[in-house]
Design a protein around this motif. Structure first.
Motif, PDB file in Angstrom:
ATOM      1  N   VAL A 131       0.845  -1.201   0.000  1.00 38.27           N
ATOM      2  CA  VAL A 131       0.000   0.000   0.000  1.00 38.27           C
ATOM      3  C   VAL A 131       0.880   1.251   0.000  1.00 38.27           C
ATOM      4  O   VAL A 131       0.634   2.200  -0.747  1.00 38.27           O
ATOM      5  CB  VAL A 131      -0.974  -0.006   1.211  1.00 38.27           C
ATOM      6  N   ALA A 132       1.930   1.242   0.808  1.00 36.53           N
ATOM      7  CA  ALA A 132       2.811   2.407   0.949  1.00 36.53           C
ATOM      8  C   ALA A 132       3.477   2.790  -0.372  1.00 36.53           C
ATOM      9  O   ALA A 132       3.699   3.977  -0.626  1.00 36.53           O
ATOM     10  CB  ALA A 132       3.870   2.147   2.016  1.00 36.53           C
ATOM     11  N   VAL A 133       3.790   1.809  -1.212  1.00 33.30           N
ATOM     12  CA  VAL A 133       4.447   2.119  -2.490  1.00 33.30           C
ATOM     13  C   VAL A 133       3.456   2.224  -3.643  1.00 33.30           C
ATOM     14  O   VAL A 133       3.859   2.391  -4.796  1.00 33.30           O
ATOM     15  CB  VAL A 133       5.560   1.092  -2.824  1.00 33.30           C
ATOM     16  N   VAL A 139      -6.446  -0.604   1.141  1.00 35.98           N
ATOM     17  CA  VAL A 139      -7.297  -1.727   1.533  1.00 35.98           C
ATOM     18  C   VAL A 139      -7.043  -2.044   2.996  1.00 35.98           C
ATOM     19  O   VAL A 139      -6.036  -1.634   3.570  1.00 35.98           O
ATOM     20  CB  VAL A 139      -7.009  -2.995   0.681  1.00 35.98           C
ATOM     21  N   ASP A 140      -7.938  -2.790   3.578  1.00 33.41           N
ATOM     22  CA  ASP A 140      -7.743  -3.279   4.947  1.00 33.41           C
ATOM     23  C   ASP A 140      -6.779  -4.456   4.842  1.00 33.41           C
ATOM     24  O   ASP A 140      -7.171  -5.577   4.514  1.00 33.41           O
ATOM     25  CB  ASP A 140      -9.094  -3.704   5.535  1.00 33.41           C
ATOM     26  N   THR A 141      -5.519  -4.188   5.110  1.00 38.21           N
ATOM     27  CA  THR A 141      -4.483  -5.202   4.893  1.00 38.21           C
ATOM     28  C   THR A 141      -4.634  -6.387   5.839  1.00 38.21           C
ATOM     29  O   THR A 141      -4.275  -7.512   5.471  1.00 38.21           O
ATOM     30  CB  THR A 141      -3.075  -4.590   5.007  1.00 38.21           C
ATOM     31  N   MET A 142      -5.152  -6.151   7.028  1.00 37.93           N
ATOM     32  CA  MET A 142      -5.349  -7.270   7.956  1.00 37.93           C
ATOM     33  C   MET A 142      -6.448  -8.199   7.436  1.00 37.93           C
ATOM     34  O   MET A 142      -6.296  -9.423   7.472  1.00 37.93           O
ATOM     35  CB  MET A 142      -5.691  -6.763   9.360  1.00 37.93           C
ATOM     36  N   SER A 143      -7.533  -7.629   6.934  1.00 39.92           N
ATOM     37  CA  SER A 143      -8.599  -8.470   6.355  1.00 39.92           C
ATOM     38  C   SER A 143      -8.087  -9.215   5.127  1.00 39.92           C
ATOM     39  O   SER A 143      -8.405 -10.398   4.932  1.00 39.92           O
ATOM     40  CB  SER A 143      -9.809  -7.622   5.980  1.00 39.92           C
ATOM     41  N   LEU A 144      -7.288  -8.545   4.313  1.00 40.11           N
ATOM     42  CA  LEU A 144      -6.726  -9.180   3.129  1.00 40.11           C
ATOM     43  C   LEU A 144      -5.811 -10.341   3.532  1.00 40.11           C
ATOM     44  O   LEU A 144      -5.870 -11.429   2.947  1.00 40.11           O
ATOM     45  CB  LEU A 144      -5.949  -8.133   2.313  1.00 40.11           C
TER      46      LEU A 144
END
Length: 182
Positions: A131-133, A139-144
């Motif tokens: 996401v940072a790059v 997105v919700d990275t934990m859900s992903l």
């Protein structure tokens, strides 16, 4: 100082045999008697080297993560989040469709829930970097990460239920069709 009898077994070989037993039957499905019968090492030797059944399981788990489960570490080193996920789901299909079927880590033995949770957090951290790059949209990275972990765990369960390697790769491909677009 008293000197004990030298160990008369190969601890690596015992770990490998134990790993396969735990993988095939689960932690609760393997007794110390099962371990002694399969390894040829008496109870005293098992306890002297590994401390307990749990201690042997911990070493078998590390062996699994470094061996058949090594696809996770390899996947996390891929350059893009999409490649990480592709390597994870297809790695799960390959690793869990061998013999024995399934995954040593999909069970309820002591420490496995914490191990799986730590793996999800590590995957979410990798997605945070994406996401940072700008590789992933916000997105919700934990859900992903939980979704990908659930797919890999589901692949393992399907493998244990008899799904073929081709079936499992088809599931992996279907899961990848839901990957977030930029």
């Amino acid at each position: 100082m008293a000197v004990g009898r030298p160990r008369e077994f190969d601890a690596d070989q015992v770990e490998d045999i134990a790993m396969k037993l735990f993988w095939d039957r689960g932690f609760d499905g393997v007794s110390i008697s099962d371990l002694t019968a399969a390894t040829g090492v008496n109870r005293r030797g098992i306890y002297a080297e590994f401390g307990s059944k749990e201690g042997l399981f911990e070493r078998a788990k590390r062996r699994y993560v470094a061996g058949p489960g090594g696809y996770v570490a390899a996947a996390l080193s891929r350059p893009t989040a999409r490649e990480v996920v592709e390597a994870m789901v297809h790695g799960a299909a390959d690793a869990t469709s061998g013999d024995p079927h399934g995954c040593l880590l999909v069970g309820n033995a002591a420490g496995l829930a914490e191990f799986r949770d730590a793996s999800v957090h590590e995957l979410a951290h990798r997605f945070d970097q994406a996401v940072a790059v700008g590789e992933l949209s916000d997105v919700d990275t934990m859900s992903l990460a939980r979704w990908i972990a659930a797919v890999c765990q589901g692949i393992s369960i399907q493998a244990r239920s008899g799904a073929t390697r081709a079936d499992l790769h088809a599931v992996a491909d279907l899961a990848l069709s839901g990957w977030p677009r930029r």
